[in-house]
Design an enzyme around this catalytic site. Structure first.
Site: not given
Length: 343
Positions: A15, A18, A47-48, A66, A137-139, A225
């Site tokens: 993180c 970010k 901004r949750d 994320d 998913g996607h790659s 979080d």
């Protein structure tokens, strides 16, 4: 695979990748009015941690995503951390994750497919523990390894927790110690002591599933979080959204005891100073050095919980059953000169 160091293939970590809060706010500005949708309970207006859609029957759908670059060298552990972090957003709303799809970028000219398979296996492992199947998913071929999830959850809307609904007098709790950014920085630079190996990873792979239980307690007024913006950054979002200030007792904030030795050697993530530059003007510190802990970018950090005094005993009893420190770290106050005061 033992010789692979995933962190050597990325410019950032976890993180800490970010975009800074100040730069992100600039990017999100728009001259066009935002469209409104009556069924969107949580969306662009706050901004949750996740978006929430009202199904019209007393339940809601939670949607979040994320992803980031490696914060550890072991591919399986990287997959576990990224999945734990992504799923946390649903728990932070008081919900239950029900399904996830992968977001995966891989430098196919640098890292072999068997390493990629281990990253995905780590993600599946955590999804299984959370009761949240990884269903697709996607790659893409990317210059740096990237992994994360888009997660769908469900919520009884009576149990929905937001980050902008704290009330004056609420006590503040933090469910995981701070310092994973510092420990991870020391590890990436080869300075982590052998006895400290695994401390950060254990924290980052611990699911915030207690958020579901906290969702059932009416006196839990707000929850979020703590990730890349550090404790102060995510508390600031809670303060601004709730139109309040907060007072934090620095000595009561849980911190991994091991981090002090690394701070003394200068192992501070670059994200710490980017965070402070973004929001430091809203904060009055007790001591200048407080920011190295309180702005430390957390990856898959704990829940920050605002609790009415009438529910303190219930929440603290729940924390004790989960082995979580039940000591409040601060309190929500009327809005003052500073949004956050550290004492």
């Amino acid at each position: 695979m033992k010789d692979i160091k995933l962190t050597a293939y990325s410019h950032g970590a976890g993180c800490g990748c970010k975009i800074s809060p100040a730069l992100l706010s600039e990017m999100l500005k728009s001259d066009n009015p935002l469209a409104t949708y009556p069924n969107i309970l949580v969306g662009n207006s706050s901004r949750d941690d996740a978006a929430v859609y009202d199904m019209g029957d007393g339940t809601g759908i939670i949607s979040t995503t994320d992803f980031f670059m490696p914060i550890v060298d072991d591919p399986f552990t990287f997959g576990q951390i990224a999945a734990t972090n992504a799923i946390s957003d649903v728990f932070a709303m008081g919900g239950q994750p029900i399904m996830a799809i992968a977001i995966f970028g891989w430098p196919i000219d640098k890292l072999t497919p068997d390493i990629a398979q281990q990253v995905l296996a780590g993600g599946r492992d955590v999804c299984l523990k959370a009761g949240c199947p990884l269903v697709g998913g996607h790659s893409i071929d990317s210059p740096e390894p990237i992994f994360g999830l888009a997660v769908t959850g469900k919520i009884d809307l009576k149990q929905l927790k937001r980050n902008d609904t704290a009330t004056e007098g609420c006590k503040l709790y933090l469910t995981k110690p701070l310092g994973v950014g510092i420990l991870s920085t020391a590890e990436k630079k080869g300075a982590l002591r052998s006895e400290d190996t695994g401390i950060a990873a254990k924290s980052m792979t611990t699911l915030n599933a207690i958020g579901r239980d906290l969702g059932e307690i009416a006196g839990v007024r707000a929850m979020t979080d703590v990730t890349g913006f550090g404790l102060l950054g995510h508390l600031l979002e809670m303060c601004e959204g709730s139109h309040l200030s907060a007072e934090i007792e620095f000595d009561k904030v849980p911190v991994f005891k091991e981090v002090q030795a690394y701070l003394a050697q200068g192992y501070v993530p670059g994200g710490t100073y980017r965070n402070w530059s973004s929001y430091g003007h809203h904060v009055r510190l007790r001591e200048e050095g407080n920011k190295e802990i309180l702005c430390d970018p957390q990856t898959s950090g704990g829940l920050l919980v605002a609790v009415e005094t009438s529910a303190q005993s219930t929440v603290e009893a729940l924390f004790r059953t989960k082995g979580i420190d039940a000591t409040p770290i601060g309190e929500m106050k009327p809005q003052g000169e500073y949004r956050i005061v550290v004492v």
